[in-house]
Design a protein around this motif. Structure first.
Motif, mmCIF file in Angstrom:
data_model
loop_
_atom_site.group_PDB
_atom_site.id
_atom_site.type_symbol
_atom_site.label_atom_id
_atom_site.label_comp_id
_atom_site.label_asym_id
_atom_site.label_seq_id
_atom_site.Cartn_x
_atom_site.Cartn_y
_atom_site.Cartn_z
ATOM 1 N N ALA A 110 56.345 118.698 40.806
ATOM 2 C CA ALA A 110 56.893 119.637 39.822
ATOM 3 C C ALA A 110 56.051 120.904 39.734
ATOM 4 O O ALA A 110 54.816 120.865 39.777
ATOM 5 C CB ALA A 110 56.972 118.979 38.454
ATOM 6 N N GLU B 265 57.347 123.438 37.353
ATOM 7 C CA GLU B 265 57.685 123.968 36.035
ATOM 8 C C GLU B 265 57.806 122.820 35.035
ATOM 9 O O GLU B 265 58.355 121.758 35.364
ATOM 10 C CB GLU B 265 59.014 124.735 36.076
ATOM 11 C CG GLU B 265 58.993 125.974 36.950
ATOM 12 C CD GLU B 265 60.331 126.702 36.945
ATOM 13 O OE1 GLU B 265 61.010 126.694 35.886
ATOM 14 O OE2 GLU B 265 60.709 127.258 37.987
ATOM 15 N N GLU C 194 61.090 118.319 30.338
ATOM 16 C CA GLU C 194 61.835 118.604 31.570
ATOM 17 C C GLU C 194 60.884 119.185 32.601
ATOM 18 O O GLU C 194 60.074 120.059 32.286
ATOM 19 C CB GLU C 194 62.948 119.585 31.242
ATOM 20 C CG GLU C 194 63.741 120.146 32.403
ATOM 21 C CD GLU C 194 64.685 121.243 31.920
ATOM 22 O OE1 GLU C 194 65.637 120.921 31.184
ATOM 23 O OE2 GLU C 194 64.436 122.433 32.260
ATOM 24 N N LYS D 103 60.717 120.665 36.833
ATOM 25 C CA LYS D 103 61.554 121.188 37.914
ATOM 26 C C LYS D 103 60.662 121.474 39.122
ATOM 27 O O LYS D 103 59.505 121.887 38.960
ATOM 28 C CB LYS D 103 62.249 122.461 37.439
ATOM 29 C CG LYS D 103 63.261 123.049 38.413
ATOM 30 C CD LYS D 103 63.860 124.349 37.859
ATOM 31 C CE LYS D 103 64.690 124.097 36.611
ATOM 32 N NZ LYS D 103 65.388 125.333 36.150
ATOM 33 N N ASP D 104 61.185 121.237 40.336
ATOM 34 C CA ASP D 104 60.435 121.573 41.540
ATOM 35 C C ASP D 104 60.964 122.882 42.140
ATOM 36 O O ASP D 104 61.878 123.509 41.590
ATOM 37 C CB ASP D 104 60.460 120.426 42.551
ATOM 38 C CG ASP D 104 61.855 120.125 43.098
ATOM 39 O OD1 ASP D 104 62.772 120.953 42.903
ATOM 40 O OD2 ASP D 104 62.038 119.060 43.722
ATOM 41 N N SER E 188 62.791 123.461 44.581
ATOM 42 C CA SER E 188 64.191 123.431 45.017
ATOM 43 C C SER E 188 65.166 123.520 43.857
ATOM 44 O O SER E 188 66.373 123.647 44.060
ATOM 45 C CB SER E 188 64.465 122.148 45.811
ATOM 46 O OG SER E 188 64.484 121.021 44.956
ATOM 47 N N GLY E 189 64.639 123.422 42.617
ATOM 48 C CA GLY E 189 65.499 123.437 41.439
ATOM 49 C C GLY E 189 65.883 122.073 40.932
ATOM 50 O O GLY E 189 66.581 121.954 39.915
ATOM 51 N N ARG E 190 65.448 121.008 41.610
ATOM 52 C CA ARG E 190 65.740 119.649 41.139
ATOM 53 C C ARG E 190 65.034 119.413 39.802
ATOM 54 O O ARG E 190 63.879 119.803 39.634
ATOM 55 C CB ARG E 190 65.289 118.619 42.168
ATOM 56 C CG ARG E 190 65.714 117.190 41.845
ATOM 57 C CD ARG E 190 65.439 116.263 43.022
ATOM 58 N NE ARG E 190 64.020 116.108 43.266
ATOM 59 C CZ ARG E 190 63.284 115.115 42.748
ATOM 60 N NH1 ARG E 190 63.849 114.215 41.940
ATOM 61 N NH2 ARG E 190 62.011 115.030 43.027
ATOM 62 N N THR E 191 65.720 118.768 38.880
ATOM 63 C CA THR E 191 65.212 118.603 37.516
ATOM 64 C C THR E 191 65.148 117.127 37.131
ATOM 65 O O THR E 191 66.034 116.346 37.473
ATOM 66 C CB THR E 191 66.108 119.346 36.509
ATOM 67 O OG1 THR E 191 66.104 120.732 36.824
ATOM 68 C CG2 THR E 191 65.609 119.170 35.087
ATOM 69 N N ALA F 214 64.345 114.913 33.452
ATOM 70 C CA ALA F 214 64.178 115.106 32.009
ATOM 71 C C ALA F 214 64.123 113.768 31.286
ATOM 72 O O ALA F 214 64.611 112.744 31.780
ATOM 73 C CB ALA F 214 65.330 115.949 31.454
#
Length: 351
Positions: A147, A149, A286, A288-289, A291-294, A296
């Motif tokens: 991650a 973010e 939450e 996020k990496d 690539s935008g994968r999340t 939570a």
């Protein structure tokens, strides 16, 4: 026999901690600068007490030399923590506090090397600030090690602010907020960002960025370089925060703060037992990496001041049992993501 030192014992949260000590068979040495208030607590709870002003370094050192750990509960911590930190380093006493103030976390981190040399652990934020959110950050980091973010948000149902919390917030009035960006803490305007979060399955709530302690601590716990923290408040309060960006110089004036401080003192010291029993708190996290994968999750916990008393004493007991590591440490960084799950009534849910 005294188990630990509780400084700031007669404040709102200090009294809650003292009451819980009585229920759990722990004996604190009650301390603070007001001997009359300490004597009244001694008559009520039977615990020993000693009045010491933080400005009296010899007396403070003399008191700390007899203690393995101090739980510092006298805020605003920006005004009180440095003297206690220095005294703990001088006497080899482990330091815990219940702050949520970013500058106070920074005080401890700055002294980490000195603490390692003296074998002392420095751990701020052992209450609602920041145990549940720190545990959430660590839990999500385990779920997504890559991650980049982290978003943390919290909301509460019922309850009210104590005098100490309100005065701490007053101290930061008109100074804006903070986020962490690319590993560095970045000052931002008040109400820098707003988002709606699913704190519960029933009703999503709107929340606004605030300079919560995790902007500092979650980076130490997880290494995630981009961090924002949010608090759910009514739309009218968000508007007030936005207006404070224009009124900052006025809000920082001494006469204005003195007026607001008197307004705080005129209110009840904090939520009563019935209010605390009915209230609860919600945490959303939450990550996020690139690539935008999340990923939570959310937590439901007891009311914040109740939780502070519980988690603070949980960590005191761990220190007394020898579960310490010298230097600056965070709650979940040392004790793990599941520390919060030891509290009765806490639930955690992946989303």
């Amino acid at each position: 026999m005294v188990d630990f030192l509780l400084y700031g014992a007669y404040g709102y949260t200090g009294r809650l901690i003292t009451r819980l000590c009585a229920e759990r068979g722990l004996t604190p040495l009650l301390s603070g600068r007001n001997a009359e208030k300490l004597e009244a607590m001694h008559r009520e709870f039977g615990f020993p007490y000693r009045a010491v002003d933080l400005s009296d370094a010899p007396a403070l050192h003399d008191m700390l030399r007899e203690q393995k750990v101090v739980l510092h509960a006298a805020g605003p911590f920006i005004e009180t923590a440095e003297a206690m930190l220095e005294a703990c380093l001088a006497t080899g006493t482990h330091y815990l506090d219940i702050t949520g103030e970013i500058p106070v976390f920074a005080m401890g981190a700055k002294r980490s090397e000195a603490a390692v040399k003296t074998g002392v652990m420095l751990m701020s934020g052992v209450g609602f600030d920041v145990v549940p959110t720190d545990c959430m950050a660590a839990y999500l980091k385990e779920k997504m090690p890559e991650a980049t973010e982290l978003v943390l948000a919290f909301a509460w149902k019922g309850g009210m602010l104590s005098h100490g919390t309100a005065k701490t917030m007053l101290g930061g009035l008109g100074t804006g907020g903070a986020i962490r960006e690319h590993g560095k803490i970045k000052p931002v305007k008040a109400a820098y960002d707003t988002r709606t979060f699913p704190f519960t399955a029933e009703v999503p709530l709107r929340a606004v960025t605030i300079p919560w302690g995790d902007v500092f601590t979650a980076y130490f716990t997880t290494g995630i370089p981009n961090i924002k923290t949010y608090f759910a408040v009514p739309p009218a309060q968000i508007k007030q925060m936005e207006r404070s960006n224009w009124l900052g110089p006025l809000l920082r004036l001494g006469p204005v703060k003195n007026y607001l401080r008197r307004k705080i003192e005129a209110r009840p010291a904090g939520p009563d037992d019935a209010q605390r029993e009915k209230a609860e708190t919600y945490i959303y996290g939450e990550v996020k990496d690139v690539s935008g994968r999340t990923v939570a999750a959310r937590l439901r916990t007891p009311e914040g001041y109740t939780l502070t008393a519980i988690t603070a004493l949980m960590i005191v007991q761990r220190v007394l049992a020898g579960e310490v590591e010298a230097g600056y440490r965070t709650p979940a960084g040392l004790y793990g993501a599941d520390l919060i799950m030891e509290v009765e009534g806490v639930t955690r849910e992946d989303l």
